[in-house]
Design an enzyme around this catalytic site. Structure first.
Site, PDB file in Angstrom:
ATOM      1  N   HIS A 148      -5.005  -1.022  -5.099  1.00  0.00           N
ATOM      2  CA  HIS A 148      -5.568   0.036  -4.262  1.00  0.00           C
ATOM      3  C   HIS A 148      -6.366   0.966  -5.141  1.00  0.00           C
ATOM      4  O   HIS A 148      -5.915   1.335  -6.221  1.00  0.00           O
ATOM      5  CB  HIS A 148      -4.452   0.758  -3.515  1.00  0.00           C
ATOM      6  CG  HIS A 148      -3.749  -0.156  -2.559  1.00  0.00           C
ATOM      7  ND1 HIS A 148      -2.663  -0.913  -2.924  1.00  0.00           N
ATOM      8  CD2 HIS A 148      -4.047  -0.491  -1.271  1.00  0.00           C
ATOM      9  CE1 HIS A 148      -2.302  -1.665  -1.882  1.00  0.00           C
ATOM     10  NE2 HIS A 148      -3.118  -1.439  -0.876  1.00  0.00           N
TER      11      HIS A 148
ATOM     12  N   ARG B  84       7.055 -10.804   5.457  1.00  0.00           N
ATOM     13  CA  ARG B  84       6.531 -10.640   6.810  1.00  0.00           C
ATOM     14  C   ARG B  84       7.187 -11.654   7.727  1.00  0.00           C
ATOM     15  O   ARG B  84       7.385 -12.808   7.343  1.00  0.00           O
ATOM     16  CB  ARG B  84       5.010 -10.830   6.828  1.00  0.00           C
ATOM     17  CG  ARG B  84       4.312  -9.753   6.029  1.00  0.00           C
ATOM     18  CD  ARG B  84       2.819  -9.908   6.071  1.00  0.00           C
ATOM     19  NE  ARG B  84       2.214  -8.965   5.135  1.00  0.00           N
ATOM     20  CZ  ARG B  84       0.928  -8.947   4.813  1.00  0.00           C
ATOM     21  NH1 ARG B  84       0.105  -9.824   5.353  1.00  0.00           N
ATOM     22  NH2 ARG B  84       0.463  -8.065   3.965  1.00  0.00           N
TER      23      ARG B  84
ATOM     24  N   GLN C 227       1.357 -10.815  -3.416  1.00  0.00           N
ATOM     25  CA  GLN C 227      -0.081 -10.546  -3.376  1.00  0.00           C
ATOM     26  C   GLN C 227      -0.542  -9.997  -4.714  1.00  0.00           C
ATOM     27  O   GLN C 227       0.194  -9.262  -5.366  1.00  0.00           O
ATOM     28  CB  GLN C 227      -0.390  -9.471  -2.326  1.00  0.00           C
ATOM     29  CG  GLN C 227      -0.078  -9.860  -0.906  1.00  0.00           C
ATOM     30  CD  GLN C 227      -0.353  -8.687   0.015  1.00  0.00           C
ATOM     31  OE1 GLN C 227       0.223  -7.623  -0.145  1.00  0.00           O
ATOM     32  NE2 GLN C 227      -1.253  -8.881   0.965  1.00  0.00           N
TER      33      GLN C 227
ATOM     34  N   CYS D  45       0.806  -1.233   0.000  1.00  0.00           N
ATOM     35  CA  CYS D  45       0.000   0.000   0.000  1.00  0.00           C
ATOM     36  C   CYS D  45       0.839   1.283   0.000  1.00  0.00           C
ATOM     37  O   CYS D  45       0.559   2.182  -0.796  1.00  0.00           O
ATOM     38  CB  CYS D  45      -0.976   0.042   1.167  1.00  0.00           C
ATOM     39  SG  CYS D  45      -1.231  -1.496   2.002  1.00  0.00           S
TER      40      CYS D  45
ATOM     41  N   ASP E 165      -2.298  -7.377  -5.473  1.00  0.00           N
ATOM     42  CA  ASP E 165      -2.683  -6.295  -4.578  1.00  0.00           C
ATOM     43  C   ASP E 165      -3.052  -5.066  -5.390  1.00  0.00           C
ATOM     44  O   ASP E 165      -2.301  -4.655  -6.267  1.00  0.00           O
ATOM     45  CB  ASP E 165      -1.473  -5.982  -3.684  1.00  0.00           C
ATOM     46  CG  ASP E 165      -1.874  -5.328  -2.388  1.00  0.00           C
ATOM     47  OD1 ASP E 165      -3.076  -5.092  -2.197  1.00  0.00           O
ATOM     48  OD2 ASP E 165      -0.979  -5.051  -1.576  1.00  0.00           O
TER      49      ASP E 165
ATOM     50  N   HIS F 281      -8.281  -1.133  -0.197  1.00  0.00           N
ATOM     51  CA  HIS F 281      -7.311  -2.195  -0.501  1.00  0.00           C
ATOM     52  C   HIS F 281      -8.112  -3.382  -0.985  1.00  0.00           C
ATOM     53  O   HIS F 281      -9.140  -3.700  -0.398  1.00  0.00           O
ATOM     54  CB  HIS F 281      -6.591  -2.739   0.745  1.00  0.00           C
ATOM     55  CG  HIS F 281      -6.011  -1.744   1.678  1.00  0.00           C
ATOM     56  ND1 HIS F 281      -4.670  -1.501   1.730  1.00  0.00           N
ATOM     57  CD2 HIS F 281      -6.571  -0.963   2.625  1.00  0.00           C
ATOM     58  CE1 HIS F 281      -4.421  -0.616   2.686  1.00  0.00           C
ATOM     59  NE2 HIS F 281      -5.559  -0.271   3.243  1.00  0.00           N
TER      60      HIS F 281
ATOM     61  N   LYS G 205     -14.675  -4.034   6.094  1.00  0.00           N
ATOM     62  CA  LYS G 205     -14.224  -4.860   4.972  1.00  0.00           C
ATOM     63  C   LYS G 205     -15.217  -5.970   4.663  1.00  0.00           C
ATOM     64  O   LYS G 205     -16.077  -6.292   5.488  1.00  0.00           O
ATOM     65  CB  LYS G 205     -12.875  -5.485   5.293  1.00  0.00           C
ATOM     66  CG  LYS G 205     -12.930  -6.386   6.515  1.00  0.00           C
ATOM     67  CD  LYS G 205     -11.629  -7.134   6.734  1.00  0.00           C
ATOM     68  CE  LYS G 205     -11.700  -7.945   8.013  1.00  0.00           C
ATOM     69  NZ  LYS G 205     -10.553  -8.820   8.203  1.00  0.00           N
TER      70      LYS G 205
HETATM   71 ZN    ZN Z   1      -3.087  -2.360   0.894  1.00  0.00          ZN
END
Ligand code: ZN
Ligand code: ZN
Length: 643
Positions: free
Chosen positions: A385, A363, A381, A334, A383, A515, A469
């Site tokens: 946004h 992580r 990911q 992000c 991913d 996200h 979410k």
């Molecule tokens: Zn994010």
């Protein structure tokens, strides 16, 4: 003086103090008393044989109530501990809670338990069960308890930490007693079906600085039938274990020299992964996302602005010192996408801005929790946004969810569940963002689910601190639920980074930020697919789609022609030209889950044909090569799940 007991149907009973829930169950019906497992008294679980001493709301729970299973399983854990102590008196007891899949008990014993020990213990558990022992609640003063448990170091620790001046214990026959809050089932005669499953290492209190214990896992059900079904499912899951299949099919590995939780995709796994990635990138572009790439390592300063260095630091790899600053592998994509958004001034005309990346993150996971592809330290990911205006948000959410369902459908998952996690309306103060922001976001999520006629389970007070979410969980081929896609609001990051767009009114406004990840992590999704299909990926994903098997050396040339024509048609093909019997080659290709085995002999060579064998349907007979190619092409182009 009598006490008043209110039953679920609203009726009242006036009873003597000291009356037990089981006595009341008997007055309702002998059948209920017979089926009773535990009671709920004023909202709390309560032994059936524990006397009531004041007015109460009472419900008798039976095998039909989910909570009863927890109590039943916890009671089976006591039975396990009692059997272990009878057989191995030197053992010290830790804790023995119920879990989703059954129960466990932690033991401290100098000698490791063996699989043969498990059998012995299970046998002894049945013997104790047959004694029809009651689980009796005993109240003990703390000091007396500490003396009693003097040589049971873990129990002493628990009593010191958790017990009040007087604490409860539960007996199981004259020999066994365990410090425990309870409640329990009334007697071992209620226990009908259980099985001990495995032995694992576990640290006392889950802390790796503490002593390592031996944990025995088991499961228990109210009926033998349910237990058998569960064990069959477990057996099926074992066969499908992605770690086992990953090795057998040569798809990926984890390398000791490189470190745990870091995945190496081998050539065959690489092909599958490429399909998964290509599909997603193509979808991004088709659906109006921009494709971006951001660095794996950035200055720590970025995570101070984003806040991750603060609230997420224990999940991050430690920073490394470079000449100008500290740098750190990113745990999230992000902040990188935000920098791209904020790189220039944005007008409302540009919005929504949708930035998507197959972004690799790192992580820190503790060594005990890593698991194959499912829980790792480095993963990618899908991913994205989305930055948009309040007017756009509802349709953006609809599109995200539709995208998530299209993804599931493409990979052959037809059933799923959705959860909408909301805040606590500000009651606790632990959530970021204003009530207006929360209302706008929760309304948008709720309206989007209405528009899609999607049934959602509302999980109040389960949102992230920075926004509500929707999570989508898929159901796989053997009925397991996997958390997959998530669409998540964020009120915090746009504020921390001072994000803006110039609205129609000519003023700067803060955009809404969402996200969303649909596969979740590509590694994990790969593992889920592998288990769902038990290694037999749909044709479009299969690393090798067809293998040509010449019957004799004489047919090598024709076999290569077949290969070249399939290859030219974009079908992933190989020739097995080893000097081995065709049956053996078929067996091996079958084990490798290759969708099509093309046997070629003289007859096929003369007629420009192939004898087709499918991994699922067996022998399909001879087919002209061109029509076989057309058939397979169609399966690939339509991303067919069946073949
Ligand atoms: Zn994010
Ligand atoms: Zn207990």
């Amino acid at each position: 003086m009598s006490i008043q007991v209110r039953l679920p149907d609203g009726s009242m009973q006036s009873v003597e103090p000291g009356t037990r829930p089981i006595d009341i169950a008997r007055t309702i019906s002998p059948r209920l008393a017979d089926a009773a497992i535990v009671a709920r008294v004023n909202g709390e679980l309560f032994d059936l044989t524990r006397p009531l001493d004041s007015d109460a709301e009472l419900k008798i729970l039976t095998a039909k109530d989910a909570e009863a299973l927890q109590v039943y399983r916890h009671s089976t854990a006591h039975l396990l501990a009692a059997a272990v102590l009878e057989l191995f008196p030197e053992t010290k007891l830790g804790i023995g809670p119920p879990i989703d899949t059954g129960f466990y008990y932690d033991f401290d014993r100098p000698t490791p338990f063996t699989p043969e020990d498990l059998e012995k213990i299970e046998k002894r558990m049945w013997e104790i069960q047959a004694r029809e022992l009651p689980y009796e609640r005993v109240m003990t003063p703390k000091l007396e308890g500490l003396q009693k448990y003097a040589d049971a170091w873990m129990k002493c620790e628990l009593i010191r930490e958790r017990a009040g001046e007087v604490f409860s214990e539960y007996t199981l026959g004259p020999q066994f007693i365990d410090f425990c809050r309870g409640p329990h089932i009334p007697s071992t005669s209620k226990i009908k079906a259980f099985k001990l499953l495995s032995i694992a290492g576990a640290y006392w209190k889950g802390n790796e600085h503490n002593k390592q214990l031996q944990r025995i896992y088991g499961t228990a059900f109210f009926t033998k039938k349910e237990l058998d079904e569960y064990l069959a499912k477990l057996e099926e899951a074992k066969k499908r274990d992605h770690r086992k299949l990953g090795q057998e099919l040569d798809l990926f590995s984890i390398q000791e020299l490189a470190g745990p939780g870091l995945i190496f995709f081998h050539p065959k796994g690489g092909i599958v992964r490429k399909q998964i990635e290509d599909w997603m990138r193509d979808q991004y572009l088709k659906r109006g996302y921009s494709l971006v790439y951001t660095p794996h390592i950035v200055r720590r300063e970025l995570f101070k602005v984003s806040g991750h260095a603060n609230f997420y630091s224990e999940n991050m790899f430690t920073p490394m010192e470079l000449d100008d600053a500290e740098y750190q592998p990113k745990p999230m994509n992000c902040p990188g996408h935000i920098l791209i958004y904020a790189h220039k001034q944005r007008s409302y005309r540009e919005l929504p801005v949708r930035l998507g990346e197959l972004g690799t993150v790192y992580r820190y996971e503790r060594s005990g929790v890593m698991h194959g592809l499912m829980r790792v330290r480095g993963f990618t990911q899908d991913d994205a946004h989305i930055f948009c205006t309040p007017e756009q948000i509802e349709s953006e959410i609809v599109d995200c969810l539709q995208f998530a369902f299209d993804t599931l459908e493409t990979y052959g998952f037809h059933s799923y569940e959705a959860e909408l996690s909301t805040w606590d309306n500000g009651a606790s103060g632990k959530y970021d963002g204003s009530p207006e922001q929360w209302k706008l976001a929760e309304d948008a999520l709720a309206k989007a689910t209405e528009r899609l006629e999607l049934k959602v389970k509302v999980m109040q007070d389960e949102a992230a601190f920075y926004g509500p979410k929707i999570d989508v969980k898929l159901v796989d081929a053997i009925g397991r639920l996997w958390q997959l896609s998530t669409v998540q609001f964020d009120f915090t990051l746009p504020r921390r980074f001072g994000l803006e767009y110039i609205a129609e009114d000519g003023k700067a406004h803060q955009p809404l930020m969402v996200h969303r990840a649909l596969y979740g992590s590509i590694e994990r999704f790969f593992g889920i697919l592998l288990e769902h299909y038990a290694g037999a990926f749909p044709v479009w994903l299969a690393p090798v789609q067809a293998v040509v098997l010449p019957i004799t050396d004489r047919l090598q040339d024709y076999a290569r022609q077949v290969r070249d024509r399939l290859d030219a048609a974009g079908i992933r093909v190989s020739v097995d030209d080893r000097n081995e019997k065709v049956n053996l080659k078929i067996r091996e290709a079958q084990l490798q889950k290759v969708p099509y085995m093309l046997v070629v002999g003289d007859r096929e060579a003369q007629a420009d044909q192939v004898a087709v064998r499918n991994r699922k349907h067996g022998d399909l007979g001879a087919k002209p090569l061109d029509s076989f190619i057309a058939d397979v092409r169609k399966l690939i182009d339509t991303k067919a799940v069946e073949e």
